[in-house]
Every structure is written in structure tokens, then in C-alpha cells.
Motif scaffolding. Structure first.
Motif, PDB file in Angstrom:
ATOM      1  N   VAL A  84     -38.970 119.537  58.108  1.00 41.41           N
ATOM      2  CA  VAL A  84     -40.192 120.119  58.644  1.00 41.41           C
ATOM      3  C   VAL A  84     -40.113 120.280  60.159  1.00 41.41           C
ATOM      4  CG1 VAL A  84     -42.644 119.765  58.929  1.00 41.41           C
ATOM      5  CG2 VAL A  84     -41.542 119.164  56.784  1.00 41.41           C
ATOM      6  N   ARG A  85     -39.691 119.208  60.836  1.00 36.52           N
ATOM      7  CA  ARG A  85     -39.620 119.278  62.297  1.00 36.52           C
ATOM      8  C   ARG A  85     -38.594 120.333  62.724  1.00 36.52           C
ATOM      9  NH1 ARG A  85     -41.457 115.616  65.492  1.00 36.52           N
ATOM     10  NH2 ARG A  85     -39.626 115.601  66.817  1.00 36.52           N
TER      11      ARG A  85
ATOM     12  N   ILE B 155     -45.733 129.497  58.204  1.00 34.71           N
ATOM     13  CA  ILE B 155     -44.577 130.184  58.796  1.00 34.71           C
ATOM     14  C   ILE B 155     -44.113 131.309  57.886  1.00 34.71           C
ATOM     15  CG2 ILE B 155     -42.129 129.946  59.331  1.00 34.71           C
ATOM     16  CD1 ILE B 155     -42.788 127.090  60.311  1.00 34.71           C
TER      17      ILE B 155
ATOM     18  N   VAL C  66     -48.358 119.372  56.833  1.00 33.36           N
ATOM     19  CA  VAL C  66     -46.982 119.810  56.981  1.00 33.36           C
ATOM     20  C   VAL C  66     -46.692 121.007  56.091  1.00 33.36           C
ATOM     21  CG1 VAL C  66     -44.644 119.168  56.372  1.00 33.36           C
ATOM     22  CG2 VAL C  66     -46.022 117.640  57.768  1.00 33.36           C
TER      23      VAL C  66
ATOM     24  N   ALA D 233     -37.805 123.006  61.085  1.00 34.08           N
ATOM     25  CA  ALA D 233     -38.373 124.339  60.859  1.00 34.08           C
ATOM     26  C   ALA D 233     -39.396 124.681  61.939  1.00 34.08           C
ATOM     27  CB  ALA D 233     -39.011 124.409  59.475  1.00 34.08           C
ATOM     28  N   LEU D 234     -40.268 123.736  62.260  1.00 33.54           N
ATOM     29  CA  LEU D 234     -41.301 124.017  63.271  1.00 33.54           C
ATOM     30  C   LEU D 234     -40.672 124.291  64.634  1.00 33.54           C
ATOM     31  CD1 LEU D 234     -44.109 121.456  62.387  1.00 33.54           C
ATOM     32  CD2 LEU D 234     -44.151 123.923  62.107  1.00 33.54           C
ATOM     33  N   ALA D 235     -39.725 123.426  65.023  1.00 28.06           N
ATOM     34  CA  ALA D 235     -39.082 123.619  66.322  1.00 28.06           C
ATOM     35  C   ALA D 235     -38.327 124.938  66.346  1.00 28.06           C
ATOM     36  CB  ALA D 235     -38.135 122.452  66.623  1.00 28.06           C
TER      37      ALA D 235
ATOM     38  N   VAL E 194     -38.687 127.687  64.447  1.00 25.91           N
ATOM     39  CA  VAL E 194     -39.509 128.901  64.379  1.00 25.91           C
ATOM     40  C   VAL E 194     -40.208 129.146  65.714  1.00 25.91           C
ATOM     41  CG1 VAL E 194     -41.527 129.920  63.294  1.00 25.91           C
ATOM     42  CG2 VAL E 194     -39.789 128.859  61.899  1.00 25.91           C
ATOM     43  N   THR E 195     -40.656 128.058  66.364  1.00 19.79           N
ATOM     44  CA  THR E 195     -41.295 128.235  67.671  1.00 19.79           C
ATOM     45  C   THR E 195     -40.296 128.746  68.703  1.00 19.79           C
ATOM     46  OG1 THR E 195     -42.673 126.371  67.095  1.00 19.79           O
ATOM     47  CG2 THR E 195     -42.766 127.130  69.356  1.00 19.79           C
ATOM     48  N   ALA E 196     -39.101 128.145  68.706  1.00 18.53           N
ATOM     49  CA  ALA E 196     -38.077 128.611  69.642  1.00 18.53           C
ATOM     50  C   ALA E 196     -37.751 130.079  69.370  1.00 18.53           C
ATOM     51  CB  ALA E 196     -36.821 127.751  69.521  1.00 18.53           C
TER      52      ALA E 196
ATOM     53  N   LEU F 101     -33.659 123.233  54.863  1.00 15.80           N
ATOM     54  CA  LEU F 101     -34.343 124.333  55.548  1.00 15.80           C
ATOM     55  C   LEU F 101     -33.535 124.854  56.734  1.00 15.80           C
ATOM     56  CD1 LEU F 101     -38.132 123.397  55.519  1.00 15.80           C
ATOM     57  CD2 LEU F 101     -36.905 125.004  54.086  1.00 15.80           C
TER      58      LEU F 101
ATOM     59  N   ALA G  44     -40.734 125.260  50.828  1.00 16.31           N
ATOM     60  CA  ALA G  44     -41.698 124.436  51.552  1.00 16.31           C
ATOM     61  C   ALA G  44     -42.530 123.593  50.587  1.00 16.31           C
ATOM     62  CB  ALA G  44     -42.617 125.323  52.400  1.00 16.31           C
TER      63      ALA G  44
ATOM     64  N   PHE H  89     -50.615 131.329  70.388  1.00 16.00           N
ATOM     65  CA  PHE H  89     -50.529 130.036  71.055  1.00 16.00           C
ATOM     66  C   PHE H  89     -51.778 129.596  71.822  1.00 16.00           C
ATOM     67  CE2 PHE H  89     -45.994 130.944  70.488  1.00 16.00           C
ATOM     68  CZ  PHE H  89     -45.611 129.786  69.870  1.00 16.00           C
TER      69      PHE H  89
ATOM     70  N   VAL I 107     -41.815 115.588  52.219  1.00 19.65           N
ATOM     71  CA  VAL I 107     -41.990 114.891  53.494  1.00 19.65           C
ATOM     72  C   VAL I 107     -43.439 114.957  53.941  1.00 19.65           C
ATOM     73  CG1 VAL I 107     -40.915 114.619  55.737  1.00 19.65           C
ATOM     74  CG2 VAL I 107     -39.797 115.998  53.981  1.00 19.65           C
ATOM     75  N   SER I 108     -43.934 113.880  54.519  1.00 15.86           N
ATOM     76  CA  SER I 108     -45.287 113.917  55.058  1.00 15.86           C
ATOM     77  C   SER I 108     -45.287 113.292  56.445  1.00 15.86           C
ATOM     78  CB  SER I 108     -46.242 113.170  54.138  1.00 15.86           C
ATOM     79  OG  SER I 108     -45.748 111.875  53.908  1.00 15.86           O
ATOM     80  N   SER I 109     -44.578 113.936  57.344  1.00 14.14           N
ATOM     81  CA  SER I 109     -44.374 113.342  58.673  1.00 14.14           C
ATOM     82  C   SER I 109     -45.700 113.191  59.402  1.00 14.14           C
ATOM     83  CB  SER I 109     -43.434 114.206  59.496  1.00 14.14           C
ATOM     84  OG  SER I 109     -44.080 115.379  59.910  1.00 14.14           O
TER      85      SER I 109
ATOM     86  N   LEU J 176     -45.585 124.838  57.133  1.00 18.81           N
ATOM     87  CA  LEU J 176     -44.387 125.520  56.627  1.00 18.81           C
ATOM     88  C   LEU J 176     -44.743 126.801  55.881  1.00 18.81           C
ATOM     89  CD1 LEU J 176     -42.048 122.676  55.373  1.00 18.81           C
ATOM     90  CD2 LEU J 176     -41.733 124.182  57.320  1.00 18.81           C
ATOM     91  N   VAL J 177     -45.757 126.689  55.004  1.00 20.46           N
ATOM     92  CA  VAL J 177     -46.163 127.877  54.250  1.00 20.46           C
ATOM     93  C   VAL J 177     -46.717 128.928  55.214  1.00 20.46           C
ATOM     94  CG1 VAL J 177     -47.771 128.757  52.525  1.00 20.46           C
ATOM     95  CG2 VAL J 177     -46.549 126.629  52.106  1.00 20.46           C
TER      96      VAL J 177
ATOM     97  N   LEU K 132     -34.279 119.409  70.255  1.00 20.60           N
ATOM     98  CA  LEU K 132     -35.740 119.315  70.294  1.00 20.60           C
ATOM     99  C   LEU K 132     -36.289 118.695  69.025  1.00 20.60           C
ATOM    100  CD1 LEU K 132     -36.658 122.746  71.871  1.00 20.60           C
ATOM    101  CD2 LEU K 132     -37.288 120.512  72.770  1.00 20.60           C
TER     102      LEU K 132
ATOM    103  N   LEU L   3     -44.314 118.829  69.813  1.00 17.05           N
ATOM    104  CA  LEU L   3     -43.550 118.445  68.634  1.00 17.05           C
ATOM    105  C   LEU L   3     -42.652 117.255  68.944  1.00 17.05           C
ATOM    106  CD1 LEU L   3     -43.227 119.636  65.759  1.00 17.05           C
ATOM    107  CD2 LEU L   3     -41.146 120.705  66.574  1.00 17.05           C
ATOM    108  N   VAL L   4     -41.983 117.318  70.095  1.00 18.61           N
ATOM    109  CA  VAL L   4     -41.116 116.214  70.507  1.00 18.61           C
ATOM    110  C   VAL L   4     -41.961 114.959  70.688  1.00 18.61           C
ATOM    111  CG1 VAL L   4     -39.697 115.349  72.394  1.00 18.61           C
ATOM    112  CG2 VAL L   4     -39.382 117.680  71.568  1.00 18.61           C
TER     113      VAL L   4
ATOM    114  N   PHE M  93     -45.694 123.962  72.757  1.00 22.79           N
ATOM    115  CA  PHE M  93     -45.675 123.543  71.358  1.00 22.79           C
ATOM    116  C   PHE M  93     -44.470 122.646  71.079  1.00 22.79           C
ATOM    117  CE2 PHE M  93     -44.403 124.161  66.932  1.00 22.79           C
ATOM    118  CZ  PHE M  93     -45.584 123.904  66.272  1.00 22.79           C
ATOM    119  N   LEU M  94     -43.298 123.050  71.602  1.00 18.98           N
ATOM    120  CA  LEU M  94     -42.091 122.254  71.387  1.00 18.98           C
ATOM    121  C   LEU M  94     -42.237 120.875  72.015  1.00 18.98           C
ATOM    122  CD1 LEU M  94     -39.431 125.025  71.988  1.00 18.98           C
ATOM    123  CD2 LEU M  94     -40.028 123.948  69.824  1.00 18.98           C
TER     124      LEU M  94
END
Lengths: 342, 353
Positions: free
Chosen positions: B168-169, A166, A159, B171-173, B175-177, B108, B346, A271, B351-353, A163-164, B157, A337-338, A333-334
Motif C-alpha cells: 500500500v505504501r 487510484i 487503505v 503504491a501511494l508513494a 502514484v504520488t511521485a 503491487l 487492491a 492536492f 494490509v491495514s496499515s 488503492l481503489v 520514500l 506518507l513518510v 503528500f510524500l
């Protein structure tokens, strides 16, 4: 939650693929070959199928053959090389980091390599493309190392790596734009390179990428079992006599090198390294000996598809393949993630 | 999930009397205000005097009142709107970021992380591609729509829309969007050959081509958004205590979240429609300010407004020094500044999902 559970849900549906991987793999390969031949005729200048076949069979004299050989064929070959490089790189990273979200884009390699390549191109104008590959390679490696070091804090959790990654990617992205403005060439041409395009790539670009793929991909396939062993967890792997840390670093180095070589030639194509390995695992399961070649084939198919859409959607306009892969890969990817969150 | 970043709000005995007191040092607030004020004034003077042509500040009074010679005209019509717009855009994005972190209960959360800015850009560029003559008020309204659609989608999402999403989720969602929307924007720009001049502006954000018209377009929404945000300071403070506590104190949590989100959309949409997506302002300014003055929104929001303005203004000034006459968009500078702070945040994630 890992990819294994996603895989598990599909065991029944994909049992044919699991029992006879060779059959399905062969079909995928055949599909890629057919798509390659078809894509030879797509583009700003339409070439008829007859002419394409004619040119392929041997007659290289007429204009249609020139178009096929000088413009279309290098691109199709590059789709194979780049698709393979990115997908295998992603498969190795996902295996080593043991996270389905790992990919060359996420750990910063793509943007770092783009930055390294740009830096050299602008520092020494007219530098041969041969030199751009090591520069991009260094940039990609530096970015990946930076992400790893910054994410490291009593271990580097997936994780935090994401984040890093990104943040580091955003910084390199800003760096790329900074270079762009410092040396405002043709802005739109530079942007097209950055978004990842095979436009105007020649046979020499093919020869740039070929050695990396030819050397590293077989090496990784040979090591596929080591990836399976690493997947068991560090303790178990060490118990089985695997020098865990050494193997992991070496495999990551190979993965970064492959991705960097691809980006050096084609720009930042996003991707593919993320979604091709996923598709492969869903269909062929988690054994790397099957999933890595399959990922390569899915990568090739994605690249062929993206490049063809880019060329064929609104000729003579070129939509960079990297934009197409982002538009396709982003939603995937989304979705992942979901799915992994449930 | 813990929402506290920097100084955590401390519920004291007063909380029982529906007036939770949040520990902030008046002295620090005073110092921070003074420093920001000095930075704004100094930045204004610096910002109007430098550029491809240096202009002495002695022309400034003339530029404000009559603008006789060419120097005064440059000051009045090019430099001053640029500096003013930088301050306004920074204020809007920073306050939007602070609101968003409060509403989403997520450190975040920020307009640029959650795809809000990219959504606004995409819709505006799409509209300009279809109707090239489009500008002003309709653009801003479309920008609101894009910002809202992107923000809501990312929230959905990333998880349930009720503010319980892991950072974390999110941020990931987000940034991807964002990268998806930026790619789509680039496709539009490739199709629209006339737009290459402003390509970088729409992809990175900056105030290079600012005019008074941009300031006039932004100002009503900025004032509305800022006043609305300042008025919400107390409900936001209650929200920071946690949903249950806030409800117990008679707060309508859902309404606060809804109002806060609307203000975020207004502030971001308006800022992005005039200046493009200036990176990381909404993420970093609230975090820095919280460090300095604590987390009471009564003081945090006004100081975020000033701090955001200062950051964009100085980023724009730096961007002019890089290689005149070619200017790096301010968004590049803020991205380079913001990335290390994002890394820092970060690294703090447990968190460690």
C-alpha cells in the motif's frame, strides 16, 4: 497511526494558536485579503498598484480598471471559492473516513467530475456552463460511489479506499483522454482545462460556484460538532445519540458536492483538498469548528499562491494552477506518507 | 509479508539439493505458448492491414521484399514498424514488471506504479526541451537515468530500500511521485510550444508515430534486457522463497536484487523513451501470466514477454478502431483495461496499515 499524533507533536509549538484561534485566524484572513489585492496586479498585462486601488475604489472607466474587473477580479474571487470548496471537502472527508490520506483526489471525485464535465461538453457542443456543474457533480458522485462500492469488502478500510481510488482515478483519467481524442478540439487548451486553471474564467463562473459554497460550507461548519463526535469512533458516537451511518453519508455527500462544483468550474485541481486540512489541523488542532474554517483559509491561500505563480512566472504563458498545486502538494503528500509510516 | 500471488512456489524435498522444484503444468505452459503465438501472428496480420486505409494482406510479401506500389510502401514504412514496436514495447514493460515484483517482493510493484515510467518521461521531455534536436541513443540513456532516479526515490520514500515495503505504501508513494512528475512534464510541455503534437504521446504512451528507427533504437536494449532477465530466472525463483531461504541456498540476495533492478531500468527506460509511458502493462501481464502458468520465472518471463507484446499490440489495434482517423493512444486503452485489474489486486490486500 492517525493525524492526531502529528497534531500532538505540535501542541507545544502551536499553543498560541490553540488558545487564541481567533487571533491567528484573523491574521490568516488578513494575509489572504492582502495577497488577493496584490494578485490583482500580477499577470500578462501589468497594472500598477495605483490603478488597482483606483479601480477598486470606484473609477471603472479606464482600461486598467477593465483589466482588473474583467480578468483579474473573477480569478481572485474564484481562488477564494475553489480554495474553500476543495479544502472544506477534504477536511470533511478526512474527518468522516478518519484517515489523513483521504481527499477529493484520492477517492476519485476530481477525475470523475472532470470526466462528467467533459462528457457533457462534448456531447452537446456550446452547452452553457450552468449545465456543466451538475454533470461534473454527477461524475464526481458516481466516481466516489464506485470507489466506495469497489473498496467495500466486509467494510471499506481507508487503505483499500486509497488503492481503489487510484485505480478508478486512472480509469477516469483514461476516459478523459479518450474523450479528448474523440473530439480533438484544441488539444493544448483542453489539457489546460483538465490540469486545472482559472485562465479566462469570468464573473459567470464565480456565480456558478457561489451558491454551492454559500449553502454547503456554513452547513458543514454548523455540523462541525457532529464531525468531532464521529471522530470518537462509531460505537461511542452512536452511544452519544448520533445516527452514525446517516450523518456520515450526508456529510460525505456534501463533501463530494463541494469538490465536484469546484472541479466543474476550474478543472482538476489536485492536492488542495489534501494538504489544506492538514495544515489547518497542525496549527489549530483537531476540533472541527476551528479546523474547518482554518482549512478554508489555507485552501484560499494555496489557490491564490498557485494561480499567481501560474500567471506571473513566465507571462504571457499561463501555467495552470492545478500543475502548481500538484508540484507543491505531491512532495507534501510524500512527506506525510513518510511521517505516518514511522 | 507474503509475496505469493497466484500459485505459490512450493519448496519441496529437492530444495535441500539447491534445486527447488516449482510446480508448473507443462501442458498449461504449452497451451499458453501456443495461444500467445497464434495471437502474435493474428495480431501482426490484423495490425498491418487496418488503419485509416485498409490494405489487403496480399501486399504483404511484396512489402517485405521490395515495396513497389504505395500500398506496399505504407505497409513497409508505417504499419510494420508500428506493429513490431508494439510487440517490443509490450515485451519490455511486462518483463520489467515481473522482475520488479520479484525484486521488490511486492505484488503491487510495477514500473508505472513506482514512478519509473513517469521519471523516464520527465527526463526525456526535459532533455528535448533543452536540446530540441536530441534523439536516439542519448535519449535512451537519459531515460535510464530518469527511470532509476524515480524508482530509487519512491523505494526510499515508501520505506527502507530492502524489499520490505508494504504494497500500500509503495503504491501511494509511487502514484504520488508519478503524478508529481507528470505535472512537471506538463509544465515543460506548456513551455515548449512546438511539442503540442506529441503531448498525448508523452503523457499517455502509444506507438502511433512509430518508425523503423524507433525499433532499431529499442532493439539492442530489449535483447540485452530480455536475455539478462531470462538468465536470472533461477535466482529469482530462489528469491521468491524468501530472503532467508534464498540465502541458505547460497544465493547472493543483494546481488540478485541489484541486477534485477538494473534490468528493470534498462527495459523500462528504453521502452518509455520510444513509446511513452504505456499504462499498467508491467502490473497486469505478470499477474495474468502467473495465474495461467504458475510462478516459475523460467517460464513466466518468456510468457510475460509474449503476453505484454500481445496486449500492447491489440490495445493499439483497438485504438485505431475508436474513431479513425483520430487515434486514441494505446496507453488509454491499456489504462482502461488495467484499472479493473488494479482494483482486483487492491481488494485482495489484507494490509491495514
Amino acid at each position: 497511526m492517525t493525524s492526531t499524533s502529528i497534531v500532538a507533536q505540535h501542541v507545544r509549538r502551536t499553543s498560541l494558536a490553540k488558545r487564541h484561534p481567533a487571533v491567528l485566524m484573523g491574521s490568516l484572513g488578513a494575509l489572504a485579503v492582502l495577497l488577493s489585492i496584490y494578485s490583482l496586479k500580477v499577470g500578462a498585462t501589468q497594472v500598477s498598484f495605483g490603478n488597482v486601488l483606483h479601480a477598486l475604489v470606484g473609477d471603472k472607466s479606464d482600461q486598467a480598471a477593465a483589466i482588473v474587473f474583467d480578468f483579474q477580479l473573477p480569478r481572485v474571487l474564484l481562488c477564494w471559492l475553489i480554495g474553500t470548496a476543495l479544502a472544506v471537502s477534504g477536511a470533511v472527508m478526512q474527518g468522516v473516513i478518519r484517515n489523513p490520506l483521504a481527499a477529493p483526489d484520492i477517492v476519485g471525485v476530481t477525475k470523475g467530475a472532470g470526466f462528467g464535465g467533459m462528457l457533457l461538453l462534448l456531447a452537446i457542443p456550446g452547452v452553457p456552463v450552468v449545465a456543466v456543474v451538475p454533470a461534473a457533480f454527477t461524475g464526481g458522485l458516481a466516481a466516489a460511489a464506485l470507489v466506495y462500492l469497489l473498496a467495500y469488502r466486509r467494510g471499506a478500510t481507508p487503505v483499500r479506499i486509497a488503492l481503489v481510488g487510484i485505480a478508478v482515478s486512472a480509469a477516469f483519467e483514461a476516459g478523459i483522454r479518450f474523450l479528448l481524442v474523440r473530439k480533438p478540439l484544441d488539444v493544448s487548451a483542453a489539457l489546460i482545462w483538465l490540469t486545472g486553471s482559472l485562465f479566462g474564467r469570468s464573473m459567470s463562473a464565480v456565480l456558478e460556484t457561489l451558491p454551492w459554497v454559500l449553502v454547503l460550507v456554513p452547513l458543514i461548519v454548523v455540523w462541525a460538532r457532529k464531525l468531532d463526535v464521529l471522530g470518537l469512533g462509531d460505537d461511542l458516537a452512536a452511544g452519544l445519540g448520533e445516527p452514525v451511518e446517516k450523518t456520515r453519508r450526508l456529510l460525505l455527500l456534501f463533501a463530494v458536492a463541494l469538490a465536484a462544483a469546484a472541479v466543474a468550474v476550474a478543472g482538476t485541481i489536485g492536492f488542495v483538498g489534501l494538504i489544506a486540512p492538514h495544515m489547518a489541523r497542525r496549527v489549530f488542532g483537531g476540533k472541527h469548528l476551528a479546523s474547518i474554517p482554518a482549512a478554508a483559509l489555507f485552501g484560499v491561500l494555496l489557490m491564490l499562491f498557485a494561480d499567481m505563480i501560474g500567471r506571473g512566472l513566465a507571462p504571457p504563458l499561463e501555467i495552470p494552477a492545478g500543475l502548481v498545486t500538484a508540484v507543491v502538494g505531491g512532495p507534501y503528500f510524500l512527506y506525510l506518507l513518510v511521517k505516518t509510516g514511522k | 509479508m507474503s509475496v505469493s500471488v497466484g500459485t505459490a512456489p512450493q519448496p519441496t524435498d529437492d530444495a535441500a539439493h539447491r534445486r527447488p522444484k516449482i510446480v508448473t503444468s507443462k501442458q498449461r505452459v504449452a497451451w499458453a505458448s501456443l495461444v500467445l503465438l497464434v495471437l502474435v501472428v493474428a495480431g501482426f496480420l490484423w495490425g498491418v492491414s487496418i488503419g485509416s486505409q485498409h490494405i489487403s494482406l496480399s501486399h504483404l510479401p511484396g512489402a517485405i521484399f521490395k515495396a513497389d506500389d504505395s500500398d506496399e510502401l505504407i505497409l513497409q514504412s508505417i504499419r510494420m514498424p508500428r506493429v513490431v514496436l508494439a510487440l517490443c514495447v509490450g515485451a519490455a514493460l511486462a518483463v520489467a514488471g515481473a522482475l520488479m515484483q520479484a525484486v521488490a517482493a511486492n505484488p503491487l510493484a510495477a514500473p508505472e506504479i513506482m514512478g519509473v515510467n513517469a521519471g523516464a518521461v520527465f527526463v526525456v521531455v526535459l532533455a528535448i526541451t533543452v536540446v530540441p534536436s536530441l534523439s536516439g541513443a542519448p535519449t535512451i540513456l537519459l531515460s535510464f537515468g530518469g527511470a532509476a532516479a524515480a524508482g530509487v526515490s519512491v523505494m526510499l520514500l515508501a520505506g527502507s530500500g530492502r524489499g520490505r515495503v508494504s504494497p500500500v505504501r509503495l503504491a501511494l508513494a509511487g502514484v504520488t511521485a508519478s503524478s508529481l512528475l507528470i505535472s512537471l512534464t506538463q509544465v515543460l510541455i506548456i513551455f515548449d510550444e512546438n511539442s503540442t503534437d506529441s503531448v498525448l504521446f508523452w503523457l499517455v504512451g502509444g506507438v502511433n508515430f512509430a518508425g523503423w528507427q524507433d525499433v532499431r533504437n529499442l532493439l539492442p536494449w530489449l535483447v540485452l534486457g530480455l536475455l539478462g532477465a531470462f538468465a536470472m530466472a533461477r535466482p529469482l525463483n530462489l528469491l521468491a522463497l524468501g530472503d532467508d531461504m534464498a540465502r541458505g541456498l547460497g544465493q547472493n540476495v543483494e546481488r540478485t536484487r541489484m541486477l534485477g533492478s538494473v534490468l528493470v531500468i534498462v527495459l523500462c527506460g528504453a521502452a518509455v523513451s520510444v513509446a511513452g509511458p504505456v499504462a499498467f502493462i508491467g502490473l497486469i501481464v505478470p499477474h495474468i501470466m502467473r495465474r495461467v502458468v504458475g510462478s516459475s520465472y523460467t517460464v513466466l518471463l518468456p510468457l510475460c514477454a509474449a503476453g505484454g507484446g500481445v496486449l500492447v499490440l491489440y490495445a493499439d489495434i483497438v485504438s485505431r478502431y475508436v474513431k479513425p482517423p483520430f487515434e486514441v493512444p494505446a496507453g488509454v486503452v491499456t489504462a482502461l483495461l488495467g484499472a479493473p485489474i488494479f482494483v482486483y489486486l487492491a481488494r485482495r490486500q489484507k494490509v491495514s496499515s
